[in-house]
Design a protein around this motif. Structure first.
Motif, PDB file in Angstrom:
ATOM      1  N   PRO A  92      81.065  57.358  63.835  1.00 43.92           N
ATOM      2  CA  PRO A  92      82.374  57.267  64.483  1.00 43.92           C
ATOM      3  C   PRO A  92      82.237  56.950  65.972  1.00 43.92           C
ATOM      4  CG  PRO A  92      81.708  59.543  64.337  1.00 43.92           C
ATOM      5  CD  PRO A  92      80.596  58.747  63.717  1.00 43.92           C
ATOM      6  N   PHE A  93      83.306  56.462  66.547  1.00 48.60           N
ATOM      7  CA  PHE A  93      83.407  56.464  68.004  1.00 48.60           C
ATOM      8  C   PHE A  93      84.805  56.967  68.372  1.00 48.60           C
ATOM      9  CE2 PHE A  93      84.787  52.073  67.037  1.00 48.60           C
ATOM     10  CZ  PHE A  93      85.944  51.954  67.798  1.00 48.60           C
ATOM     11  N   ALA A  94      84.900  57.579  69.553  1.00 50.50           N
ATOM     12  CA  ALA A  94      86.140  58.254  69.937  1.00 50.50           C
ATOM     13  C   ALA A  94      87.128  57.316  70.605  1.00 50.50           C
ATOM     14  CB  ALA A  94      85.821  59.427  70.864  1.00 50.50           C
ATOM     15  N   ALA A  95      86.606  56.346  71.373  1.00 50.13           N
ATOM     16  CA  ALA A  95      87.518  55.460  72.097  1.00 50.13           C
ATOM     17  C   ALA A  95      86.757  54.233  72.559  1.00 50.13           C
ATOM     18  CB  ALA A  95      88.147  56.174  73.285  1.00 50.13           C
ATOM     19  N   ALA A 159      82.976  55.223  73.867  1.00 48.58           N
ATOM     20  CA  ALA A 159      82.701  56.662  73.926  1.00 48.58           C
ATOM     21  C   ALA A 159      82.509  57.137  72.495  1.00 48.58           C
ATOM     22  CB  ALA A 159      83.856  57.399  74.595  1.00 48.58           C
ATOM     23  N   VAL A 160      81.283  57.555  72.139  1.00 48.50           N
ATOM     24  CA  VAL A 160      80.996  57.890  70.746  1.00 48.50           C
ATOM     25  C   VAL A 160      81.612  59.212  70.329  1.00 48.50           C
ATOM     26  CG1 VAL A 160      78.913  56.505  70.665  1.00 48.50           C
ATOM     27  CG2 VAL A 160      78.774  58.896  71.392  1.00 48.50           C
ATOM     28  N   LYS A 165      79.746  60.516  77.810  1.00 48.67           N
ATOM     29  CA  LYS A 165      79.779  59.415  78.757  1.00 48.67           C
ATOM     30  C   LYS A 165      79.863  58.095  78.012  1.00 48.67           C
ATOM     31  CE  LYS A 165      77.168  57.363  82.570  1.00 48.67           C
ATOM     32  NZ  LYS A 165      75.927  57.435  83.388  1.00 48.67           N
ATOM     33  N   SER A 166      80.723  57.214  78.466  1.00 42.65           N
ATOM     34  CA  SER A 166      80.878  55.912  77.831  1.00 42.65           C
ATOM     35  C   SER A 166      79.677  55.016  78.119  1.00 42.65           C
ATOM     36  CB  SER A 166      82.162  55.222  78.322  1.00 42.65           C
ATOM     37  OG  SER A 166      83.297  55.968  77.979  1.00 42.65           O
ATOM     38  N   ALA A 211      70.222  52.682  67.135  1.00 44.49           N
ATOM     39  CA  ALA A 211      69.265  53.788  67.051  1.00 44.49           C
ATOM     40  C   ALA A 211      68.836  54.270  68.434  1.00 44.49           C
ATOM     41  CB  ALA A 211      68.051  53.348  66.240  1.00 44.49           C
ATOM     42  N   LYS A 212      68.746  53.358  69.409  1.00 50.56           N
ATOM     43  CA  LYS A 212      68.274  53.729  70.743  1.00 50.56           C
ATOM     44  C   LYS A 212      69.388  54.257  71.629  1.00 50.56           C
ATOM     45  CE  LYS A 212      64.481  50.365  70.778  1.00 50.56           C
ATOM     46  NZ  LYS A 212      63.956  49.110  71.399  1.00 50.56           N
ATOM     47  N   ARG A 213      70.588  53.689  71.562  1.00 46.21           N
ATOM     48  CA  ARG A 213      71.613  53.993  72.551  1.00 46.21           C
ATOM     49  C   ARG A 213      72.750  54.873  72.034  1.00 46.21           C
ATOM     50  NH1 ARG A 213      73.398  48.696  75.756  1.00 46.21           N
ATOM     51  NH2 ARG A 213      74.584  50.362  76.805  1.00 46.21           N
TER      52      ARG A 213
END
Length: 900
Positions: A92-95, A159-160, A165-166, A211-213
């Motif tokens: 998921p991501f929040a925004a 923003a995950v 932090k975005s 996978a990295k970020r």
């Protein structure tokens, strides 16, 4: 054995006309069977290929980590039968935010799909509109790109999770996710596929970048974890998985066979990777559905095809009767010279084998030609399938030849030598007549039809590894027993009805020429009845086939229109229809009679996710048609009127009304997805009616509400479906609409495409090919049957006709005895065909009550085909009568009169 072969060959050569007739009739019969087998096999293979092709993603196996996904995918990709296996992940991501020229734009929650660079090689879950997938960059779904007003090269912040932090990513492309309900479904191998509500916004990124970020900021969820909920925004972490596509070339044969192969392949791979992965099998789920459809298809094919094939083989028996007297004398002579019954049987077998080989080869060739000419696109004939078809045709021809040979000469095989040499024989009643099995079969047929119509039996498909039909077989007993009972009843009559008609018409002693012909026909009642059985049943088969196929095709179009929704349907990504003014653009295209826009979304009724349609009640009927039968408790106009007058009104499906004890006027609280926040909210609706069918809606649970109210509570960016009513040809209109909307990313379907899809899936059963084959053979056999009856009548009455010619009767007077019998059989056969064919069609169409949605209101009558069928029978009669008249002239009177 050599002696038997020489005797059989000499016997066939001595009567070239009779031998040729038997060969041609058998060849026609086995050609019909061969063509049907080729077509059915091709249809089942086509259903398998269609089912496999329609699955965008075959298997999804949840794993615990990125490393596990890469390792398992690498090992699975090396397994036999796997076309592609790729590590992937969803999260998921929040925004999402983008600083556009007009200011900061923010989008709500959504989902991430992380895939390797070669992902789209064989897995087709999304497609690019612009750009490509590049390392360190992201691809936006078209809806998200439109919301953020982002283009290739822009920077977007993700923003995950809330409070995190975005991270900024460069946009490398825009895509449409074509299978979001499958890609983002919860993965529980024990429960199987469970397609989910598609997320509002989707971002696609390279797996290594993810996978990295991104993955380090989210936890990993396990298979069947509550964190893997199907509700968008509710997924709490990363779902690592292996996505695999099975090689379609390994899934051969029928859907059931392909289902078994797919399951064995999955089990083999899971066995070679113990404890590492278990797959959610989307492919087998689709094949299992196709297997149930295939069972219905096979049963319908059998019910339509087998009666025609059996009647065609009955022509072989009629052909064998043409030489029965000569055969009887020859066989009796062999018995007198010491031949045993076993010797006669061996002789008949060798003779039948010779005829069967020639007829089988001719029939196989005719079947190949028939499927090539009559089945669009052919049947995928290979050398192996051709050899198998030839073998089957030869075997069937041999079986038909020996059955006809023994059936025609049964009295000689069973009786003594002296009985075989008698010209007149007395036969007792067979067992089935004494038991009245014909009347019992007709009674059972009526009872089964009554129970079927009253209780509504339909197909029940067992979802285990071998789908089977249960109640549907019971349904097919009605037409099967009607065929059997009608045939046995006609055999029982043995011309008694004709004899009664002669007594009523000509009296005890004929005094006119027509009365004399009728009296002669009355004394030949059993022989005429024998011809009537074959000719009448063959014509009834043609009538039944024509009416049933016409009704089936009529309902396929009705079903397709209900499934698709309208003549032409335009499906656009969310927001595109409103932003680009698609409905107005489409409405101005030449050939458009009217349009209406809908918003197809989803809502939860309790725990059940249901399709929800937001419609403009004022314009709905401009773009599609509504029937009163779609609604319960009121007509279509009244139901839509109530919906229009109630802003928060909703029409609820009958199943939902029953399951949740709802009534019109009740408050119904639905959970709908708020596109602005990405989360679900509870919204009040009021039930204004009950709907059981609706254009493009599924057959079980769905709801229809007002478009304006639905958009207000969900913040949907506009309708995503446009129904178009065509003035003329929907196919050509569809092409014009496609040209006008292609740049907007819209997809266009028309009613012709849907008919093909609907009847390829039974309703999925495409009767076009097999009906063309059988109708062509019915026309040929109808003429051949009448010609054969006349030729057999000539062979049976050689002594009688020769005697009349010898005492001075004219050619016209002698020939009148043949054509008068043919006219009687033709008239009676056409009458029988009309009655029996109509009854059989009624029984078969009754089964369509459960195959088609909605059911047919009436039978469709194919007058052109029925006229051609009657014309073929009349033409065959006329040609045969002319040829018989010429044959009478050439009768060797002296030789015939000297025969015993």
């Amino acid at each position: 054995m050599r002696t038997y072969a020489r005797l059989a060959t000499v016997g066939l050569v001595r009567a070239p006309g009779g031998t040729l007739t038997r060969v041609l009739v058998l060849a026609a019969a086995v050609a019909l069977l061969g063509a049907m087998l080729l077509f059915i096999g091709h249809s089942l293979r086509t259903m398998t290929a269609s089912a496999v092709r329609s699955v965008p993603l075959g298997w999804q196996g949840p794993v615990s980590s990125h490393d596990a996904a890469v390792r398992v995918a690498r090992e699975a990709a090396g397994q036999q039968g796997i076309l592609q296996a790729s590590p992937s992940a969803t999260a998921p991501f929040a925004a999402a935010e983008h600083r556009a020229p007009i200011g900061q734009i923010r989008a709500g929650a959504g989902a991430i799909l992380a895939v390797p660079p070669d992902y789209l090689t064989h897995i087709k879950t999304f497609r690019f509109l612009q750009g490509s997938l590049r390392p360190g960059e992201i691809v936006l779904d078209q809806q998200l790109a439109a919301t953020l007003q982002a283009h290739i090269g822009d920077k977007v912040s993700l923003a995950v999770r809330k409070g995190a932090k975005s991270q900024r990513f460069k946009v490398s492309g825009v895509a449409i996710v074509t299978a979001p309900d499958v890609v983002f479904q919860p993965l529980n191998p024990q429960l199987g596929p469970a397609p989910a509500q598609p997320p509002a916004n989707v971002v696609v990124m390279p797996l290594e970048t993810f996978a990295k970020r991104v993955a380090p900021d989210l936890g990993t969820i396990a298979a069947a974890s509550p964190g893997g909920s199907a509700v968008p925004g509710a997924q709490t972490g990363v779902q690592w998985q292996v996505q695999a596509q099975v090689d379609p070339s390994t899934l051969t044969g029928s859907p059931s066979h392909a289902y078994a192969l797919s399951t064995r392949t999955k089990n083999r791979i899971e066995r070679t990777l113990p404890g590492q992965v278990q797959f959610v099998d989307n492919l087998s789920d689709n094949l299992n559905t196709a297997a149930g459809d295939a069972l219905y298809a096979q049963t319908l094919y059998i019910m339509l095809a087998v009666p025609g094939a059996l009647i065609a083989l009955g022509l072989a028996y009629l052909a064998a009767l043409g030489t029965v007297e000569r055969d009887r004398r020859e066989l009796a002579l062999l018995r007198a010279r010491g031949a045993s019954r076993r010797d006669l049987f061996v002789l008949a077998s060798i003779e039948s084998a010779l005829i069967g080989i020639v007829a089988g080869l001719l029939g196989a060739g005719a079947s190949f030609l028939a499927v090539r000419l009559l089945v669009q696109g052919g049947v995928g004939l290979t050398i192996g399938r051709a050899l198998a078809a030839i073998g089957v045709c030869v075997a069937l021809a041999f079986a038909g030849a020996i059955a006809a040979r023994i059936g025609a000469s049964l009295a000689v095989f069973r009786g003594s030598v002296s009985e075989g040499r008698r010209s007149a024989r007395r036969e007792g009643k067979p067992l089935w007549q004494r038991l009245h099995l014909d009347l019992i079969a007709l009674a059972v047929s009526g009872l089964v039809y009554y129970l079927t119509a009253r209780t509504g039996f339909s197909a029940v498909v067992n979802p285990d590894s071998n789908p089977t039909l249960s109640l549907s077989v019971y349904m097919f007993l009605a037409p099967a027993f009607l065929w059997l009972g009608a045939t046995l009843l006609l055999v029982r009559l043995r011309g008694r009805a004709l004899a009664w008609l002669v007594r009523r018409t000509a009296g005890e002693r004929a005094s006119t020429r027509s009365g004399f012909l009728l009296a002669s026909a009355g004394r030949r009642g059993p022989a005429i009845n024998r011809g009537l059985v074959v000719v009448g049943l063959l014509l009834a088969f043609g009538v039944n086939l024509g009416i049933f196929t016409a009704t089936y095709n009529q309902q396929a179009q009705v079903d397709a229109r209900l499934t698709l929704g309208a003549d032409v349907v335009v499906t656009a990504p969310p927001g595109v229809a409103a932003r680009k003014g698609l409905e107005a653009k489409v409405s101005h295209i030449s050939g458009v009679a009217g349009t209406t826009a809908l918003d197809h979304s989803y809502a939860y009724v309790g725990p059940d996710l249901q399709d929800t349609y937001g419609v403009d009640a004022a314009t709905l009927t401009k773009g599609t048609g509504l029937r009163d039968s779609y609604f319960i408790g009121g007509s279509a106009s009244k139901s839509i009127g109530r919906l229009r007058s109630t802003p928060d009104g909703v029409l609820v499906s009958k199943e939902t009304i029953t399951d949740y004890s709802l009534r019109p006027g009740d408050l119904l609280k639905l959970r709908v997805l708020d596109r602005r926040t990405g989360s679900f909210r509870v919204v009040p609706f009021h039930v204004v009616g009950v709907v059981q069918e609706f254009p493009s809606a599924p057959k079980d649970s769905f709801m229809v509400t007002n478009l304006e109210y639905l958009q207000r509570v969900t913040h949907d960016p506009g309708p995503n479906v446009i129904f178009v009513k065509a003035k003329g040809d929907p196919t050509s209109l569809s092409r014009r609409v496609t040209d006008a909307t292609r740049a907007d990313g819209a997809t266009v379907k028309n009613i012709r495409q849907q008919i093909v899809q609907t009847v390829s899936s039974i309703t999925t059963v495409d009767l076009t090919g097999i009906s063309r084959i059988e109708e062509a053979f019915a026309l040929v056999l109808a003429g051949a049957a009448m010609a054969l009856f006349v030729s057999v009548g000539l062979a049976e009455r050689r002594h009688e006709l020769a005697t009349m010619a010898a005492i001075g009767a004219s050619l016209r007077e002698v020939a009148a005895f043949l054509w008068s019998e043919a006219a009687l059989v033709l008239a009676a056969g056409l009458t029988l065909a009309g009655v029996l064919g109509w009854l059989l069609s009624q029984l078969l169409v009754a089964m369509l009550q459960h195959v088609f949605d909605p059911p047919p209101d009436h039978l469709a009558i194919p007058w052109s085909f029925l006229g051609s069928l009657a014309g073929a029978a009349m033409a065959g009669t006329a040609v045969a009568a002319l040829l018989a008249a010429r044959a009478v002239v050439r009768l060797p009177l002296g030789a015939i009169l000297r025969e015993e």
